[in-house]
Scaffold this motif. Structure first.
Motif, PDB file in Angstrom:
ATOM      1  N   TYR A  27      86.205  45.444  47.324  1.00 53.81           N
ATOM      2  CA  TYR A  27      85.839  45.167  45.941  1.00 53.81           C
ATOM      3  C   TYR A  27      86.413  43.775  45.499  1.00 53.81           C
ATOM      4  O   TYR A  27      85.696  42.987  44.734  1.00 53.81           O
ATOM      5  N   TYR A  28      87.705  43.503  46.111  1.00 46.39           N
ATOM      6  CA  TYR A  28      87.993  41.999  45.618  1.00 46.39           C
ATOM      7  C   TYR A  28      87.517  40.908  46.424  1.00 46.39           C
ATOM      8  O   TYR A  28      86.946  39.987  45.505  1.00 46.39           O
ATOM      9  N   VAL A  29      86.875  41.083  47.500  1.00 49.51           N
ATOM     10  CA  VAL A  29      86.111  39.977  47.957  1.00 49.51           C
ATOM     11  C   VAL A  29      84.806  39.779  47.495  1.00 49.51           C
ATOM     12  O   VAL A  29      84.327  38.856  46.852  1.00 49.51           O
ATOM     13  N   ALA A  30      84.222  40.983  47.088  1.00 52.83           N
ATOM     14  CA  ALA A  30      82.762  41.142  46.665  1.00 52.83           C
ATOM     15  C   ALA A  30      82.604  40.631  45.132  1.00 52.83           C
ATOM     16  O   ALA A  30      81.728  39.909  44.751  1.00 52.83           O
ATOM     17  N   ASP A 149      93.923  45.589  54.901  1.00 56.07           N
ATOM     18  CA  ASP A 149      93.602  44.219  54.305  1.00 56.07           C
ATOM     19  C   ASP A 149      93.325  42.943  55.471  1.00 56.07           C
ATOM     20  O   ASP A 149      92.454  42.320  55.300  1.00 56.07           O
ATOM     21  N   LEU A 150      94.061  43.278  56.563  1.00 57.36           N
ATOM     22  CA  LEU A 150      93.715  42.297  57.615  1.00 57.36           C
ATOM     23  C   LEU A 150      92.211  42.458  58.043  1.00 57.36           C
ATOM     24  O   LEU A 150      91.625  41.414  58.337  1.00 57.36           O
ATOM     25  N   ILE A 151      91.679  43.463  58.447  1.00 55.81           N
ATOM     26  CA  ILE A 151      90.505  43.989  58.993  1.00 55.81           C
ATOM     27  C   ILE A 151      89.394  43.350  57.727  1.00 55.81           C
ATOM     28  O   ILE A 151      88.467  42.787  58.142  1.00 55.81           O
ATOM     29  N   LEU A 152      89.550  44.346  56.642  1.00 51.35           N
ATOM     30  CA  LEU A 152      88.487  44.069  55.516  1.00 51.35           C
ATOM     31  C   LEU A 152      88.214  42.923  54.810  1.00 51.35           C
ATOM     32  O   LEU A 152      86.993  42.733  54.323  1.00 51.35           O
ATOM     33  N   ASN A 153      89.193  42.097  54.807  1.00 49.19           N
ATOM     34  CA  ASN A 153      89.002  40.816  54.122  1.00 49.19           C
ATOM     35  C   ASN A 153      87.984  40.067  54.909  1.00 49.19           C
ATOM     36  O   ASN A 153      87.181  39.432  54.259  1.00 49.19           O
ATOM     37  N   SER A 154      88.017  40.106  56.293  1.00 49.85           N
ATOM     38  CA  SER A 154      87.103  39.468  56.930  1.00 49.85           C
ATOM     39  C   SER A 154      85.709  40.317  56.889  1.00 49.85           C
ATOM     40  O   SER A 154      84.630  39.607  56.830  1.00 49.85           O
ATOM     41  N   LEU A 155      85.794  41.483  57.157  1.00 48.51           N
ATOM     42  CA  LEU A 155      84.387  42.267  57.250  1.00 48.51           C
ATOM     43  C   LEU A 155      83.728  42.335  55.852  1.00 48.51           C
ATOM     44  O   LEU A 155      82.538  42.328  55.705  1.00 48.51           O
ATOM     45  N   VAL A 160      79.166  40.636  52.664  1.00 46.09           N
ATOM     46  CA  VAL A 160      78.418  39.797  51.437  1.00 46.09           C
ATOM     47  C   VAL A 160      77.509  38.777  51.919  1.00 46.09           C
ATOM     48  O   VAL A 160      76.593  38.631  51.399  1.00 46.09           O
ATOM     49  N   ALA A 161      77.918  38.219  52.900  1.00 50.18           N
ATOM     50  CA  ALA A 161      77.080  37.039  53.634  1.00 50.18           C
ATOM     51  C   ALA A 161      75.942  37.555  54.154  1.00 50.18           C
ATOM     52  O   ALA A 161      74.706  37.059  53.952  1.00 50.18           O
ATOM     53  N   SER A 162      76.017  38.796  54.571  1.00 51.20           N
ATOM     54  CA  SER A 162      74.768  39.283  55.438  1.00 51.20           C
ATOM     55  C   SER A 162      73.872  40.359  54.570  1.00 51.20           C
ATOM     56  O   SER A 162      72.623  40.064  54.601  1.00 51.20           O
ATOM     57  N   PHE A 163      74.473  40.997  53.430  1.00 49.43           N
ATOM     58  CA  PHE A 163      73.771  41.836  52.649  1.00 49.43           C
ATOM     59  C   PHE A 163      73.960  41.703  51.139  1.00 49.43           C
ATOM     60  O   PHE A 163      73.130  42.328  50.450  1.00 49.43           O
ATOM     61  N   GLY A 164      74.883  40.965  50.781  1.00 50.04           N
ATOM     62  CA  GLY A 164      74.740  40.636  49.360  1.00 50.04           C
ATOM     63  C   GLY A 164      76.141  41.503  48.802  1.00 50.04           C
ATOM     64  O   GLY A 164      76.166  42.455  49.189  1.00 50.04           O
ATOM     65  N   VAL A 255      81.143  31.744  52.182  1.00 52.77           N
ATOM     66  CA  VAL A 255      81.762  33.179  51.928  1.00 52.77           C
ATOM     67  C   VAL A 255      82.579  33.521  53.174  1.00 52.77           C
ATOM     68  O   VAL A 255      83.628  34.250  53.042  1.00 52.77           O
ATOM     69  N   GLY A 256      82.224  33.245  54.504  1.00 47.53           N
ATOM     70  CA  GLY A 256      82.872  33.546  55.631  1.00 47.53           C
ATOM     71  C   GLY A 256      84.171  33.112  55.762  1.00 47.53           C
ATOM     72  O   GLY A 256      85.064  33.615  55.950  1.00 47.53           O
ATOM     73  N   THR A 257      84.270  31.843  55.320  1.00 50.55           N
ATOM     74  CA  THR A 257      85.574  31.178  55.339  1.00 50.55           C
ATOM     75  C   THR A 257      86.465  31.704  54.076  1.00 50.55           C
ATOM     76  O   THR A 257      87.785  31.916  54.302  1.00 50.55           O
ATOM     77  N   TYR A 258      85.920  32.234  52.982  1.00 52.40           N
ATOM     78  CA  TYR A 258      86.680  32.755  51.856  1.00 52.40           C
ATOM     79  C   TYR A 258      87.271  34.032  52.679  1.00 52.40           C
ATOM     80  O   TYR A 258      88.465  34.375  52.358  1.00 52.40           O
TER      81      TYR A 258
END
Length: 425
Positions: A27-30, A149-155, A160-164, A255-258
């Motif tokens: 949720y936070y990333v998106a 957090d460690l895994i899901l922030n990147s995933l 988001v980059a792949s599917f929106g 967004v990947g860098t984010y």
């Protein structure tokens, strides 16, 4: 530790916590990226960060309420409410009604609900387990929190980059439904209220006010208030960084860098948490000054790098001393503050400290339009160095010895008069 996984109720509680963490991270990333994508203005990401963080300032008001309510209804209802609110975002998107203003209304509501969810999960543990199992249980919870957090922030950034972002919100809402189902399977023992408990509950409002006032008295008339000054400075600049991070990431990679920068925060904090017990063998005053100075310097240098890899690496290193010192401070307060006022003391110091983050978020987002996101990112590292100056200039903090020598007299805690409150479930 892992034998606790054979306890059915604990297992469902842990699974619910894991799934909740997955939902929160996604949720936070998106949401932050979608706000930036719709506005292309760091002011709005700063405003979004402000609205997400403001409820954390009020945590000192929420803690006593969770102590007095039944935890299972809180566990389930918070997840259901978050799922429903998140579903409104993709529905609004298909109706062509997703605007920045709509997201800015949803975000604080979700943040308020979350402030009830995590204390309720923590409160449930001693109701399920024996005292000697609590340390291992909390370790599993911490691993779940930091690891997810460690895994899901990147995933999350990859999704988001792949599917929106809208696709991620659908997944998000499903995770909270699954979490609610897990929590519904937790069997929490209940005890009957005796006559003394009934009387205590009838006077709970008056007692609540008295305990709250006493908690503020303890914090403001001891060395704890100096701790909060340093934390205020750091959290102000951290709030600035989180506000401009989507804009800064867009400039250097997207967004990947984010996602990688958010992962760097989690990775650094997690590594610091492992180092905390090691650093606890040394003098706390000297260790805090050195750690915050090194962390601040790495942060500042990261802002002037051009390579996204070096930026993420240095930014992650900057968070290692932050994670380590946080563990030291937590242990110091737990060792020195009397148990009957520990909950109030920690929640009040947390609320005061975090109060600077939403302000920093708003200021950072506003200034980024004039000074640039890169400058704000690098400047924010000064916040950690300022903590070093606070500790260096304050003789009592500078001279703090090892954790095992710290007690209430060292922190100059004033005497308290109110007895501990009974826990009613």
């Amino acid at each position: 530790m892992f034998r606790l996984l054979t306890h059915p109720s604990f297992l469902f509680l842990l699974l619910g916590r894991v799934v909740t963490n997955i939902g929160d991270s996604l949720y936070y990333v998106a949401s932050m990226w979608l706000v930036f994508e719709l506005s292309h203005n760091p002011f709005y990401t700063g405003l979004a960060g402000f609205l997400i963080l403001v409820p954390k300032v009020l945590q000192f008001l929420i803690g006593p309420l969770v102590d007095r309510w039944r935890v299972k209804p809180i566990l389930i209802s918070t997840q259901v409410l978050q799922a429903v609110l998140l579903m409104t975002i993709p529905i609004a998107y298909y109706l062509d009604a997703v605007h920045v203003s709509f997201l800015l209304c949803i975000m604080p509501l979700l943040a308020c609900i979350e402030e009830f969810a995590y204390p309720a999960q923590t409160k449930t543990l001693p109701l399920l387990l024996k005292k000697e199992d609590l340390l291992h249980a909390n370790s599993l919870f911490a691993i779940a929190y930091q690891g997810i957090d460690l895994i899901l922030n990147s995933l999350g950034a990859i999704l988001v980059a792949s599917f929106g972002a809208i696709f991620v919100f659908w997944i998000d809402s499903i995770t909270f439904v699954i979490a609610a189902l897990c929590f519904s399977l937790v069997k929490i023992p209940r005890r009957k209220l005796d006559q003394d408990d009934v009387k205590e509950k009838q006077s709970s409002i008056k007692r609540y006010v008295i305990e709250l006032r006493e908690g503020f008295h303890v914090v403001l008339h001891s060395l704890l208030w100096v701790f909060t000054i340093g934390s205020l400075l750091a959290n102000f600049t951290i709030g600035m960084t989180l506000a401009i991070l989507p804009s800064f990431s867009d400039q250097i990679g997207g967004v990947g860098t984010y996602g990688f920068l958010l992962t760097a925060i989690s990775a650094g904090s997690l590594m610091g948490a492992f180092l905390g017990p090691v650093l606890g063998r040394f003098r706390i005053g000297s260790t805090a000054i050195l750690c915050f100075t090194l962390g601040g310097l790495c942060w500042i240098v990261a802002g002037w790098m051009t390579s996204p890899i070096l930026i993420c690496l240095l930014f992650g290193v900057a968070w290692i001393p932050v994670g380590a010192v946080n563990i030291l401070f937590a242990g110091l307060i737990q060792a020195a503050v009397p148990h009957e006022i520990l909950g109030r003391t920690t929640s009040i110091t947390y609320s005061i400290s975090v109060s600077a983050m939403p302000i920093g978020s708003l200021v950072g987002g506003s200034l980024a339009n004039y000074l640039g996101s890169s400058f704000i990112f690098s400047f924010s590292g000064i916040g950690l160095i300022l903590i070093s100056f606070v500790w260096l200039l304050h003789p009592q903090l500078r001279q703090l010895s090892t954790q095992d020598t710290i007690d209430a007299s060292v922190l100059k805690l004033p005497p308290t008069s109110t007895p501990p409150s009974p826990v009613v479930n």
